[in-house]
Scaffold this motif. Structure first.
Motif, PDB file in Angstrom:
ATOM      1  N   ILE A 105       0.941  11.822   5.732  1.00 20.31           N
ATOM      2  CA  ILE A 105       0.024  12.369   4.892  1.00 20.31           C
ATOM      3  C   ILE A 105      -0.559  11.358   3.788  1.00 20.31           C
ATOM      4  CG2 ILE A 105       1.664  13.249   3.181  1.00 20.31           C
ATOM      5  CD1 ILE A 105       0.199  15.828   3.013  1.00 20.31           C
ATOM      6  N   ARG A 106      -1.725  11.557   3.507  1.00 16.47           N
ATOM      7  CA  ARG A 106      -2.527  10.777   2.541  1.00 16.47           C
ATOM      8  C   ARG A 106      -1.692  11.262   1.292  1.00 16.47           C
ATOM      9  NH1 ARG A 106      -5.192  12.149  -0.983  1.00 16.47           N
ATOM     10  NH2 ARG A 106      -6.133  14.145   0.061  1.00 16.47           N
ATOM     11  N   GLN A 123      -5.059  12.138   8.989  1.00 12.82           N
ATOM     12  CA  GLN A 123      -4.640  11.583   7.943  1.00 12.82           C
ATOM     13  C   GLN A 123      -4.549   9.963   8.076  1.00 12.82           C
ATOM     14  OE1 GLN A 123      -3.175  13.237   5.166  1.00 12.82           O
ATOM     15  NE2 GLN A 123      -4.759  14.769   6.256  1.00 12.82           N
ATOM     16  N   LEU A 124      -4.200   9.419   9.095  1.00 16.45           N
ATOM     17  CA  LEU A 124      -4.150   7.882   9.394  1.00 16.45           C
ATOM     18  C   LEU A 124      -5.630   7.483   9.074  1.00 16.45           C
ATOM     19  CD1 LEU A 124      -2.358   7.555  12.474  1.00 16.45           C
ATOM     20  CD2 LEU A 124      -1.762   6.233  10.544  1.00 16.45           C
ATOM     21  N   ARG A 125      -6.599   8.041   9.393  1.00 20.21           N
ATOM     22  CA  ARG A 125      -8.015   7.528   9.170  1.00 20.21           C
ATOM     23  C   ARG A 125      -8.381   7.708   7.789  1.00 20.21           C
ATOM     24  NH1 ARG A 125      -9.008   9.972  14.151  1.00 20.21           N
ATOM     25  NH2 ARG A 125      -9.479  11.941  13.402  1.00 20.21           N
ATOM     26  N   GLU A 126      -7.813   8.598   7.073  1.00 23.07           N
ATOM     27  CA  GLU A 126      -8.063   8.653   5.521  1.00 23.07           C
ATOM     28  C   GLU A 126      -7.376   7.640   4.968  1.00 23.07           C
ATOM     29  OE1 GLU A 126      -7.469  12.363   3.606  1.00 23.07           O
ATOM     30  OE2 GLU A 126      -8.239  13.457   5.135  1.00 23.07           O
ATOM     31  N   ILE A 127      -6.263   7.302   5.276  1.00 25.77           N
ATOM     32  CA  ILE A 127      -5.477   6.278   4.521  1.00 25.77           C
ATOM     33  C   ILE A 127      -6.072   4.909   4.926  1.00 25.77           C
ATOM     34  CG2 ILE A 127      -3.066   5.168   4.856  1.00 25.77           C
ATOM     35  CD1 ILE A 127      -1.779   7.944   5.213  1.00 25.77           C
ATOM     36  N   HIS A 131       0.688  -1.154  -0.078  1.00 24.34           N
ATOM     37  CA  HIS A 131       0.060   0.025  -0.089  1.00 24.34           C
ATOM     38  C   HIS A 131       1.028   1.182   0.066  1.00 24.34           C
ATOM     39  CE1 HIS A 131      -4.019  -1.780   0.546  1.00 24.34           C
ATOM     40  NE2 HIS A 131      -3.928  -2.412   1.400  1.00 24.34           N
ATOM     41  N   SER A 132       1.711   1.284   0.988  1.00 22.81           N
ATOM     42  CA  SER A 132       2.510   2.581   0.907  1.00 22.81           C
ATOM     43  C   SER A 132       3.367   2.593  -0.152  1.00 22.81           C
ATOM     44  CB  SER A 132       3.831   2.255   2.220  1.00 22.81           C
ATOM     45  OG  SER A 132       3.007   2.271   3.452  1.00 22.81           O
ATOM     46  N   ALA A 159       5.080  20.966   0.692  1.00 18.30           N
ATOM     47  CA  ALA A 159       4.279  22.246   1.337  1.00 18.30           C
ATOM     48  C   ALA A 159       3.511  21.963   2.296  1.00 18.30           C
ATOM     49  CB  ALA A 159       3.331  22.868   0.075  1.00 18.30           C
ATOM     50  N   ALA A 160       2.705  20.902   2.490  1.00 22.46           N
ATOM     51  CA  ALA A 160       2.001  20.280   3.579  1.00 22.46           C
ATOM     52  C   ALA A 160       3.178  20.200   4.685  1.00 22.46           C
ATOM     53  CB  ALA A 160       1.287  19.130   3.235  1.00 22.46           C
TER      54      ALA A 160
END
Length: 167
Positions: free
Chosen positions: A121-122, A153-157, A85-86, A133-134
């Motif tokens: 970050i996602r 971000q973890l939840r989104e991923i 995934h990563s 930039a983030a």
């Protein structure tokens, strides 16, 4: 007719279903609760459950999940599903020019010194400049704000990974 990913999740034994979820986020309680919610009627139902169970995650759960993520710009090692995934999620960073790679490495070091964990970050759907930039922006956050953003971000991923596994 071929079974959908959702059908496979619903029919899998608990250990197999749990392993699939842990590859999305290394948070055992989250995986167990999503597995216990089966069967799900739709993909959106399981994704909604995954979001709900993940909000909030404890500090220990966030730390465990963060520990499984490679630094942005570094290729995840290993053949397990979360490493796959990563690598896929960070594919856009892999082709970055040398200056961006150097700046990401410097930013990762500064971030880890400031917050004590990897910058997360996602990355899926984001280019190297946007990620950089983030990272620069988030270095200015206070620790509580950054912890909240890292958890988001973890939840989104996790949900994006689960959606990919089941689609």
């Amino acid at each position: 007719m071929q079974a959908t990913g959702l059908d496979r999740l619903n029919a899998a034994d608990a250990d197999e279903a749990r392993a699939l979820l842990l590859a999305c986020a290394a948070v055992p309680r989250w995986a167990d609760e999503v597995v216990r919610g089966r069967p799900y009627a739709s993909l959106e139902d399981v994704l909604d459950a995954a979001r709900k169970v993940a909000d909030p995650w404890t500090d220990e759960e966030i730390d465990a999940a963060l520990a499984r993520h490679p630094r942005i710009g570094e290729r995840a090692a290993g053949g397990d599903r979360d490493a796959e995934h990563s690598r896929r999620e960070q594919a856009g960073v892999a082709g970055a020019d040398g200056d961006v790679v150097r700046r990401l490495a410097e930013g990762n070091r500064a971030y880890e010194q400031r917050f004590g964990h990897v910058f997360l970050i996602r990355a899926a759907g984001r280019g190297p400049e946007e990620i950089l930039a983030a990272l620069d922006e988030r270095l200015d956050n206070d620790p509580a704000t950054e912890r909240r953003i890292a958890a988001e971000q973890l939840r989104e991923i996790a949900v994006l990974r689960l959606e990919g596994e089941l689609s």
